[in-house]
Scaffold this active site. Structure first.
Site, PDB file in Angstrom:
ATOM      1  N   LYS A  63      42.902   7.042  19.539  1.00 36.06           N
ATOM      2  CA  LYS A  63      43.119   5.606  20.172  1.00 36.06           C
ATOM      3  C   LYS A  63      44.345   5.119  19.686  1.00 36.06           C
ATOM      4  CE  LYS A  63      37.940   5.277  19.892  1.00 36.06           C
ATOM      5  NZ  LYS A  63      36.867   4.678  19.106  1.00 36.06           N
ATOM      6  N   ASP A  99      35.429  -1.283  22.038  1.00 37.54           N
ATOM      7  CA  ASP A  99      34.580  -0.935  20.638  1.00 37.54           C
ATOM      8  C   ASP A  99      34.051  -2.305  20.101  1.00 37.54           C
ATOM      9  OD1 ASP A  99      34.390   1.790  20.921  1.00 37.54           O
ATOM     10  OD2 ASP A  99      36.445   1.993  19.780  1.00 37.54           O
TER      11      ASP A  99
HETATM   12  P1  NDP Z   1      37.516   8.215  10.914  1.00 41.13           P
HETATM   13  O1  NDP Z   1      38.004   9.662  10.682  1.00 41.13           O
HETATM   14  O2  NDP Z   1      38.681   7.059  11.501  1.00 41.13           O
HETATM   15  O3  NDP Z   1      37.120   7.436   9.757  1.00 41.13           O
HETATM   16  C1  NDP Z   1      36.066   8.099   8.851  1.00 41.13           C
HETATM   17  C2  NDP Z   1      35.898   7.171   7.646  1.00 41.13           C
HETATM   18  O4  NDP Z   1      34.496   7.679   7.187  1.00 41.13           O
HETATM   19  C3  NDP Z   1      36.842   7.339   6.580  1.00 41.13           C
HETATM   20  O5  NDP Z   1      36.821   6.081   5.751  1.00 41.13           O
HETATM   21  C4  NDP Z   1      36.134   8.385   5.413  1.00 41.13           C
HETATM   22  O6  NDP Z   1      36.609   8.110   4.061  1.00 41.13           O
HETATM   23  C5  NDP Z   1      34.756   8.146   5.751  1.00 41.13           C
HETATM   24  N1  NDP Z   1      33.813   9.178   5.390  1.00 41.13           N
HETATM   25  C6  NDP Z   1      33.641  10.460   6.058  1.00 41.13           C
HETATM   26  N2  NDP Z   1      32.962  11.007   5.348  1.00 41.13           N
HETATM   27  C7  NDP Z   1      32.566  10.587   4.277  1.00 41.13           C
HETATM   28  C8  NDP Z   1      31.687  10.793   3.292  1.00 41.13           C
HETATM   29  N3  NDP Z   1      30.752  12.005   3.243  1.00 41.13           N
HETATM   30  N4  NDP Z   1      31.415   9.729   2.337  1.00 41.13           N
HETATM   31  C9  NDP Z   1      31.993   8.539   2.477  1.00 41.13           C
HETATM   32  N5  NDP Z   1      33.017   8.308   3.332  1.00 41.13           N
HETATM   33  C10 NDP Z   1      33.111   9.218   4.231  1.00 41.13           C
HETATM   34  O7  NDP Z   1      36.377   7.976  12.036  1.00 41.13           O
HETATM   35  P2  NDP Z   1      35.925   6.908  12.888  1.00 41.13           P
HETATM   36  O8  NDP Z   1      36.069   5.453  12.367  1.00 41.13           O
HETATM   37  O9  NDP Z   1      36.649   7.085  14.197  1.00 41.13           O
HETATM   38  O10 NDP Z   1      34.454   7.375  13.190  1.00 41.13           O
HETATM   39  C11 NDP Z   1      33.597   7.205  12.243  1.00 41.13           C
HETATM   40  C12 NDP Z   1      32.066   7.257  12.694  1.00 41.13           C
HETATM   41  O11 NDP Z   1      31.785   6.314  13.689  1.00 41.13           O
HETATM   42  C13 NDP Z   1      31.908   8.678  13.473  1.00 41.13           C
HETATM   43  O12 NDP Z   1      30.621   9.231  12.772  1.00 41.13           O
HETATM   44  C14 NDP Z   1      31.581   8.146  14.835  1.00 41.13           C
HETATM   45  O13 NDP Z   1      30.917   9.151  15.663  1.00 41.13           O
HETATM   46  C15 NDP Z   1      31.210   6.939  14.829  1.00 41.13           C
HETATM   47  N6  NDP Z   1      31.449   6.143  16.019  1.00 41.13           N
HETATM   48  C16 NDP Z   1      30.401   5.575  16.598  1.00 41.13           C
HETATM   49  C17 NDP Z   1      30.712   4.811  17.599  1.00 41.13           C
HETATM   50  C18 NDP Z   1      29.394   4.262  18.396  1.00 41.13           C
HETATM   51  O14 NDP Z   1      29.823   3.599  19.646  1.00 41.13           O
HETATM   52  N7  NDP Z   1      28.332   4.219  17.981  1.00 41.13           N
HETATM   53  C19 NDP Z   1      31.995   4.371  18.142  1.00 41.13           C
HETATM   54  C20 NDP Z   1      32.893   5.018  17.437  1.00 41.13           C
HETATM   55  C21 NDP Z   1      32.602   5.815  16.370  1.00 41.13           C
HETATM   56  P3  NDP Z   1      37.979   8.728   3.331  1.00 41.13           P
HETATM   57  O15 NDP Z   1      39.207   7.754   3.778  1.00 41.13           O
HETATM   58  O16 NDP Z   1      37.705   8.558   2.174  1.00 41.13           O
HETATM   59  O17 NDP Z   1      38.071   9.819   4.063  1.00 41.13           O
END
Ligand code: NDP
Length: 266
Positions: A63, A99
């Site tokens: 994105k 989004d």
């Molecule tokens: P990113 O990779 O950009 O960010 C992931 C975030 O999740 C980071 O802040 C990371 O923290 C945190 N994280 C991951 N695993 C854990 C954990 N076990 N415990 C705590 N924090 C955690 O991902 P996106 O923002 O692109 O996507 C996130 C989610 O949103 C996905 O599951 C995706 O499928 C969903 N999504 C849903 C949409 C919808 O339409 N419903 C649209 C877009 C996304 P850290 O910085 O510490 O690694």
């Protein structure tokens, strides 16, 4: 025949094609929507043109690179600095972010709202944070790592890591992390989550294909809780409107929702 696609990596799991193709079928629009795994984000625009697309959606992790390859970016995508929808207008590539408004549409029934806690600081968190700020909410973000919250430093938002977070009172708590998607993890340490949840009224979980530990914790604490299905739906509906210049009515939205539900349950 017009062609549309969604780009991402991985992309196999994407259920966007069925939603858009169901819409095209209902409206008898001569168009198709496919999915493409992209290895190199720098080749996004080149691939878009080689496939002779009229429009596309962009998902993880492209994105931000999509934003940088547009001739023009419109609306809230300029603040988020990430694009999930591309439209070809004559020879120009125009970028949008659906989004953010898709999320607002998904929580429409929770408004009016004044305060929100966003758990996570990735791309989805940024889109949701900008959308909520635009709606006038007071927003806090809490994330596991300190590195990712850097991306919020130009926004009027208080950011925390697990180490320095003390829950206050929020009307809505939003999980934007992938915790619970492929494991049984909570997005915040249990004690911090329970303290936050006890003071809240609403919860939103971006994950849509299973009841995550976050979703179940919020339900157990009697919060009015929604999963991410409607966010996925409405970002798609808004992209569909940009693709076709057709204003979505209730019937179109119903058909697109049914196609998503069918994909999730099969
Ligand atoms: P990113 O990779 O950009 O960010 C992931 C975030 O999740 C980071 O802040 C990371 O923290 C945190 N994280 C991951 N695993 C854990 C954990 N076990 N415990 C705590 N924090 C955690 O991902 P996106 O923002 O692109 O996507 C996130 C989610 O949103 C996905 O599951 C995706 O499928 C969903 N999504 C849903 C949409 C919808 O339409 N419903 C649209 C877009 C996304 P850290 O910085 O510490 O690694």
């Amino acid at each position: 025949m017009k062609h549309y696609a969604v780009f991402g990596n991985p992309i196999k799991h994407s259920i966007s094609p069925s939603m858009h193709n169901a819409g095209f079928k209902l409206l008898q629009i001569q168009a198709n929507y496919t999915k493409h795994k992209l290895e190199n984000g720098q080749k996004l625009r080149q691939t878009f043109e080689a496939l002779n697309l009229s429009g596309a959606n962009i998902t993880v992790p492209f994105k931000e690179v999509a934003f940088s390859q547009c001739d023009e970016v419109r609306g809230i995508a300029k603040e988020i600095k990430a694009v999930n929808t591309l439209i070809k207008e004559e020879d120009k590539l125009i970028g949008y972010n659906t989004d953010a408004p898709g999320f607002i549409k998904a929580i429409e029934e929770f408004f009016p709202l004044k305060s929100a806690l966003i758990i996570g600081a990735g791309g989805t968190a940024k889109a949701i944070a900008c959308a909520l700020l635009q709606k006038g909410l007071h927003v806090n973000v809490v994330n596991r790592s300190a590195k990712r919250v850097e991306g919020f430093k130009n926004l009027p938002i208080q950011t925390f890591t697990w180490e320095n977070f003390t829950p206050t009172s929020y009307e809505i708590i939003i999980n934007t992390t992938s915790a619970g998607l492929n494991d049984n993890a909570l997005p915040l340490p249990k004690e911090l989550l329970e303290q936050s949840v006890k003071k809240a009224r609403y919860a939103f979980e971006v994950i849509y294909n299973k009841p995550t530990p976050f979703f179940l914790t919020c339900k157990e604490n009697n919060l009015i809780t929604k999963n991410g299905l409607d966010m996925l739906l409405y970002q798609g509906v808004l992209a569909f409107e940009l693709f076709t210049s057709v204003k979505a009515d209730e019937k179109l939205i119903r058909v697109m929702r049914q196609s998503l539900k069918h994909q999730i349950t099969n």
